[in-house]
Motif scaffolding. Structure first.
Motif, PDB file in Angstrom:
ATOM      1  N   GLY A  39       6.164  -1.836  -1.487  1.00 49.52           N
ATOM      2  CA  GLY A  39       5.784  -2.569  -0.288  1.00 49.52           C
ATOM      3  C   GLY A  39       4.295  -2.480   0.016  1.00 49.52           C
ATOM      4  O   GLY A  39       3.472  -2.340  -0.894  1.00 49.52           O
ATOM      5  N   ASP A  56       5.591  -2.362   5.791  1.00 54.51           N
ATOM      6  CA  ASP A  56       6.893  -2.736   5.233  1.00 54.51           C
ATOM      7  C   ASP A  56       6.951  -2.074   3.859  1.00 54.51           C
ATOM      8  O   ASP A  56       6.502  -2.636   2.867  1.00 54.51           O
ATOM      9  N   TYR A  57       7.456  -0.842   3.824  1.00 56.85           N
ATOM     10  CA  TYR A  57       7.352  -0.066   2.594  1.00 56.85           C
ATOM     11  C   TYR A  57       8.524   0.896   2.428  1.00 56.85           C
ATOM     12  O   TYR A  57       9.258   1.192   3.379  1.00 56.85           O
ATOM     13  N   THR A  81      12.937  -1.528  11.076  1.00 54.71           N
ATOM     14  CA  THR A  81      13.842  -0.885  10.126  1.00 54.71           C
ATOM     15  C   THR A  81      13.350   0.520   9.848  1.00 54.71           C
ATOM     16  O   THR A  81      12.156   0.749   9.713  1.00 54.71           O
ATOM     17  N   HIS A 119      13.400   3.053   3.831  1.00 52.68           N
ATOM     18  CA  HIS A 119      12.635   1.814   4.002  1.00 52.68           C
ATOM     19  C   HIS A 119      12.175   1.734   5.444  1.00 52.68           C
ATOM     20  O   HIS A 119      12.973   1.867   6.365  1.00 52.68           O
ATOM     21  N   HIS A 121       9.847  -0.449   8.320  1.00 54.40           N
ATOM     22  CA  HIS A 121       9.267  -1.767   8.609  1.00 54.40           C
ATOM     23  C   HIS A 121       8.955  -1.821  10.094  1.00 54.40           C
ATOM     24  O   HIS A 121       9.841  -1.653  10.927  1.00 54.40           O
TER      25      HIS A 121
END
Length: 334
Positions: A39, A56-57, A81, A119, A121
């Motif tokens: 990301g 976002d990674y 997220t 994850h 985000h």
């Protein structure tokens, strides 16, 4: 190693992520070109005054970072997220889960941890005290100050107008349309909206973030509802009432009211004593009852009018709710 500044902390995280720096015209992108699946992180900055970051990674391996900041700053944003755990000195272990947040930091000391495969985000605005001292306070002396908030306390809600601004900034960035002057105008607007909220009443979005009851999420997880959560649930209820024939998905509704999906579903059930799908179904069935009783429309026509593409599904649901088919119901009413 203990990070002594917010910038040092951020750079350490990016280093742990194996990201390299790629300066662009209006921002800097951080990524690993050899591992695009990890990301990215995008940072807009007026150095020393404010930052706007979009991440976002996916975390490549477990790591923790200790920090001991002497800076004074405010941070607010939305986590779409992911969840990260952190331990603030003299406080229990806490975590960020998908939600909006606001925190006024001063002398923050602790440790934050990330897990392999997580994850994350989200988008976040950081405004340093220097911006308030040199820009805001001399020109707008009645605007908010750092003493307006509990220090180092995470407020788990932003007024919806501010959350909407952050979402719009994120969208502009994705389309490579976010300019420094526009970003600063929106940061000023956020400060103005926060000031207005604080000054409007002793009962405001921040002071009202008290315990409004506890709801159960999953088998053994309990979370508190705040006043802001209750407002978000009320907004969700209003949206579902208006859009019952074509209701938004849980994911879409969650973004519309800025409340994470789990809390939205559990909170709605606790507050209104039925699930979201049961509520929209109840509205559809009430409309169907009225149409069956007052019109000569066919079952197929009525099913389409109340949002069912297949009359068979409508008949099945109607019978489940009423214990009889729509035709039997019509005959009884006739």
């Amino acid at each position: 190693m203990i990070c002594k500044t917010t910038k040092e902390f951020q750079n350490t995280v990016l280093d742990k992520m194996t990201f390299s720096e790629y300066p662009m015209e209006n921002c800097t992108i951080y990524k690993n070109e050899d591992r695009p699946e990890l990301g990215y992180f995008i940072k807009y900055s007026r150095e020393g005054y404010y930052d706007f970051g979009i991440g976002d990674y996916t975390i490549p391996y477990d790591f923790s970072i200790s920090f001991d900041h002497k800076e004074e700053l405010v941070r607010f944003g939305t986590v779409y997220t992911g969840e990260t755990k952190f331990k603030i000195e003299n406080n229990p272990v806490s975590s960020f889960s998908p939600s909006s947040f606001f925190i006024s930091e001063k002398g923050l000391k602790g440790t934050q941890s990330w897990k392999n495969g997580q994850h994350l985000h989200g988008a976040e605005v950081t405004i340093y005290k220097k911006y308030f001292d040199e820009i805001i306070n001399p020109n707008f002396p009645n605007a908010i100050g750092f003493d307006s908030f509990i220090t180092n306390y995470t407020y788990n809600y932003l007024p919806l107008d501010i959350a909407s601004i952050i979402q719009s900034l994120r969208s502009l960035s994705q389309n490579d349309m976010l300019t420094p002057i526009y970003l600063e105008s929106k940061i000023l607007e956020c400060i103005a909206l926060i000031s207005k909220e604080i000054q409007s009443s002793p009962e405001n979005a921040f002071t009202n973030q008290l315990n409004y009851g506890t709801i159960k999420i999953g088998k053994d997880r309990y979370v508190n509802l705040t006043a802001s959560d209750v407002k978000a649930l009320q907004k969700a209820y209003e949206i579902l009432t208006m859009e019952a024939l074509n209701p938004p998905t849980i994911k879409s509704l969650s973004k519309m009211v800025f409340l994470n999906e789990q809390k939205l579903k559990a909170g709605f059930s606790a507050k209104y004593h039925m699930s979201i799908s049961q509520y929209t179904t109840s509205i559809r069935m009430a409309m169907a009852e009225n149409l069956l009783s007052t019109t000569d429309l066919s079952i197929d026509e009525i099913s389409k009018m109340v949002g069912y593409n297949y009359s068979g599904n409508f008949v099945k649901m109607f019978k489940k709710i009423h214990g009889k088919t729509p035709l039997a119901f019509r005959r009884m009413k006739g």
